[in-house]
Structure formats: structure tokens, C-alpha cells
Design an enzyme around this catalytic site. Structure first.
Site, short mmCIF file in Angstrom:
data_model
loop_
_atom_site.label_atom_id
_atom_site.label_comp_id
_atom_site.label_asym_id
_atom_site.label_seq_id
_atom_site.Cartn_x
_atom_site.Cartn_y
_atom_site.Cartn_z
N HIS A 82 0.84 -1.20 0.00
CA HIS A 82 0.00 0.00 0.00
C HIS A 82 0.87 1.25 0.00
O HIS A 82 2.05 1.22 0.38
CB HIS A 82 -0.92 0.02 1.23
CG HIS A 82 -0.19 0.16 2.52
ND1 HIS A 82 0.55 -0.86 3.09
CD2 HIS A 82 -0.06 1.23 3.37
CE1 HIS A 82 1.07 -0.44 4.22
NE2 HIS A 82 0.74 0.82 4.41
N ASP A 138 0.56 5.16 1.75
CA ASP A 138 -0.17 5.70 2.89
C ASP A 138 -1.23 6.71 2.47
O ASP A 138 -1.00 7.54 1.59
CB ASP A 138 0.81 6.37 3.86
CG ASP A 138 1.66 5.36 4.62
OD1 ASP A 138 1.21 4.22 4.81
OD2 ASP A 138 2.79 5.73 5.03
N HIS A 178 4.72 0.19 0.26
CA HIS A 178 5.51 -0.53 1.25
C HIS A 178 4.69 -1.64 1.88
O HIS A 178 3.46 -1.68 1.78
CB HIS A 178 6.09 0.41 2.30
CG HIS A 178 5.08 1.25 3.03
ND1 HIS A 178 4.52 2.37 2.49
CD2 HIS A 178 4.52 1.11 4.26
CE1 HIS A 178 3.67 2.91 3.34
NE2 HIS A 178 3.64 2.15 4.44
N ARG A 196 6.02 6.78 13.62
CA ARG A 196 6.06 7.33 12.25
C ARG A 196 5.53 8.76 12.26
O ARG A 196 4.54 9.07 12.93
CB ARG A 196 5.19 6.48 11.32
CG ARG A 196 5.32 6.87 9.84
CD ARG A 196 4.28 6.15 9.00
NE ARG A 196 2.95 6.69 9.21
CZ ARG A 196 1.83 6.05 8.90
NH1 ARG A 196 1.88 4.84 8.38
NH2 ARG A 196 0.65 6.61 9.11
#
Length: 313
Positions: free
Chosen positions: A138, A140, A288, A303
Site C-alpha cells: 500500500h 499511505d 511498502h 512514524r
């Protein structure tokens, strides 16, 4: 097929594989945009980790402001390699945010667990936690009108085995599409929605209040990178629900083919984490996949995401 020869005829039996698959053969592996020349880096060492994607940056601390010249060179490395790895940084949350903020406004995400502030997401995968939001290819937040420009991820606790992250080069994925597929998707748009990616893990009552916050949006199936001009395949398994103007069966079939492109090993890099390592990736140019092979050991990461622009064809 019959092969004629001086001896007995040899007939190759008829065989057929399903249409729309991916087959072996040479692939175009072009790291830089056409016309861009290789240039040396002056402020740090770049150690390639993959053919078109992924480089370790050595000789640079992210704990201090970069300054204009250094920031520009890190940005050039990001554009050329698409994901950068920095070993042993051990940043505080404030330092991680300050580094990311040098690329723009930070993004918040009410769907994920918060760290020390609302713009820090914390992934705390302990022995009893559900394996959510990781092991699928996917990009983000493509369900946003302005999907993230990029993200800075730091691992604080690493399992003794497993827990790697992989990235895929979506410029290479586009470059290698058959011309007839490019003809179908160039100029096409697709619908992105947060619900498919989160409904597998959250009950409806958690998601209903956010439906008006994140309505479905349309993005180009193939976007143009705003800094490099590269053409990039921009659909993903988590959030892309259908291609506009196609019936459901045709859309599903084409989307399955397009999302499979991230699975090609030639387009990928895989990173084995150590505590304090940082990865900085271009969310516009990559997908990723966090490998979920480390249970029952914990894996803890934080993150910070950088707000992006509206994708265009």
C-alpha cells in the site's frame, strides 16, 4: 505448432495459461528520470541497497537541522532512491518531527494510535496485539485528497528475527506495463476510500464518525511525480476500490493486475531493522509492506508523515 525436419515431425502440444498474468523476461530498471545524469553526493555517503530503489545514507545525523544545502542534497537522494535508510539515529520524537518538518506540514491520522503528540503515530505490536495495518502492499493515506508526500519511520524495539519492511518502486512498475495496459490506464481515474483498509480491523461504530471527514476521492491511476516528472502507478490494495467508468468486473480484473505489480522482486528493496534505525520514503513514488513474521515478539515503531499535494496525471 509442428516443427518440420528431415526426421519425424515433432508437434508441440497446445497449452494455455490464464490471461492477464505476469511473465518472466527482461524488465526495464531505470532509477533516474530520462535525461538526468548521475551526480556525486558531497555531504554524505550513499550506499545502494537495490537496483532502482533504496539507499543507506552514511555520515549524517538527523538530530540537528540540516541547513539548506544539506537538505537539498538529502531531497535529491530521496527523489533518486525513493527510500533512504539511516542506521542508529535513536532520535527523540521531537527530533524525528523536526527532521520531517523540513519537508513540509506534518499530517495527523485519527485512525491510528497516537504517540507523544498528535502528529506522531505509534505502532506498538506486542505479543497480544492484533496484526493490523502492515502486511499488504500500500501507499499511505491515498484516501485523502492530498495523500502524504512521505514518511519518517523509526524502530524503537526490534524483534530478534523478522519484522523487515519492503518498499516497491512504482515508477518501475509503470515503466514495465505492457503498452496496451498503459493505453487503458493513462488518463483514467480511480476511487480511493479509507473504509476497506480499516473495516477489516475496526467495528463500524469506530468508522462511521469519520465517513464525512474522509469521503471517497478520485486520483489518477497513473500520477506524475511533481518533482521528477516520472510516471507512477498509483493504485493500491488497501484503499483503491474501483476504476471510474468501468463495470465492476472489468475494474476488479484490471485493479488486480495493476496491484500485482508491486509484488515484482526486481522493483523492491527489503530493509532489516536495528533499534534506532530510521527510514524516510517518498510516498508518491513507492508502496511498502511490513512483514508480519515476528510474533510473539514485540515490534515498536513511531512514524511521522508529511502532508502532500493533490495527485495529477
Amino acid at each position: 505448432m509442428t516443427v518440420m525436419s528431415a526426421g519425424p515431425q515433432i508437434t508441440l502440444r497446445e497449452a494455455r495459461v490464464p490471461e492477464g498474468g505476469m511473465y518472466e523476461g527482461a524488465r526495464v530498471l531505470r532509477r533516474l528520470p530520462e535525461g538526468r545524469e548521475e551526480r556525486p553526493y558531497e555531504h554524505f555517503e550513499v550506499v545502494p541497497q537495490g537496483r532502482t530503489i533504496g539507499a543507506e545514507i552514511r555520515g549524517l545525523s538527523l538530530a540537528r537541522p540540516l541547513g539548506d544545502a544539506l537538505r537539498e542534497e538529502v531531497n535529491r537522494a530521496l527523489l533518486e532512491w525513493k527510500v533512504l535508510f539511516f542506521r542508529g539515529q535513536r532520535l527523540t520524537s521531537v527530533q524525528q518531527r523536526d527532521f520531517a518538518r523540513q519537508w513540509g506540514e506534518l499530517e495527523t491520522n485519527p485512525l491510528l494510535a497516537q504517540g507523544s503528540s498528535e502528529d506522531v503515530v505509534r505502532f506498538d505490536k506486542g505479543s497480544g496485539s492484533a496484526p493490523t495495518f502492515e502486511n499488504v502492499w500500500h501507499a499511505d493515506v491515498t484516501f485523502r485528497e492530498r495523500p502524504a508526500l512521505g514518511a519518517v519511520l523509526q524502530l524503537h524495539e526490534v524483534p530478534p528475527l523478522g519484522g523487515d519492511t519492503m518498499w516497491a518502486d512504482m515508477a518501475a512498475a509503470y515503466d514495465n506495463l505492457p503498452q496496451e495496459v498503459k493505453d487503458r490506464v493513462d488518463g483514467a481515474t480511480a476511487v480511493h476510500d479509507f473504509i476497506p483498509g480499516f473495516a477489516r480491523f475496526y467495528p463500524p461504530e469506530r468508522l462511521v464518525p469519520l465517513q464525512d471527514v474522509f469521503p471517497p476521492v478520485e486520483h489518477p491511476v497513473v500520477r506524475t511525480h511533481p518533482e521528477t516528472g516520472r510516471r507512477l502507478l498509483f493504485v493500491n490494495t488497501s484503499f483503491t476500490t474501483r476504476i471510474t467508468g468501468m463495470d465492476r468486473e472489468e475494474s476488479d480484473r484490471l485493479l488486480r493486475y495493476l496491484t500485482q505489480q508491486a509484488h515484482v522482486p526486481e522493483y523492491q528493496v527489503r530493509f532489516q531493522w536495528q533499534p534506532g534505525d530510521v527510514a524516510f520514503w517518498d510516498n508518491r513514488a513507492t508502496q511498502h509492506y511490513a512483514v508480519n513474521d515476528y510474533a510473539p515478539h514485540p515490534r515498536v515503531a513511531e512514524r511521522v508523515a508529511i502532508a502532500g499535494d493533490r495527485p495529477y496525471a
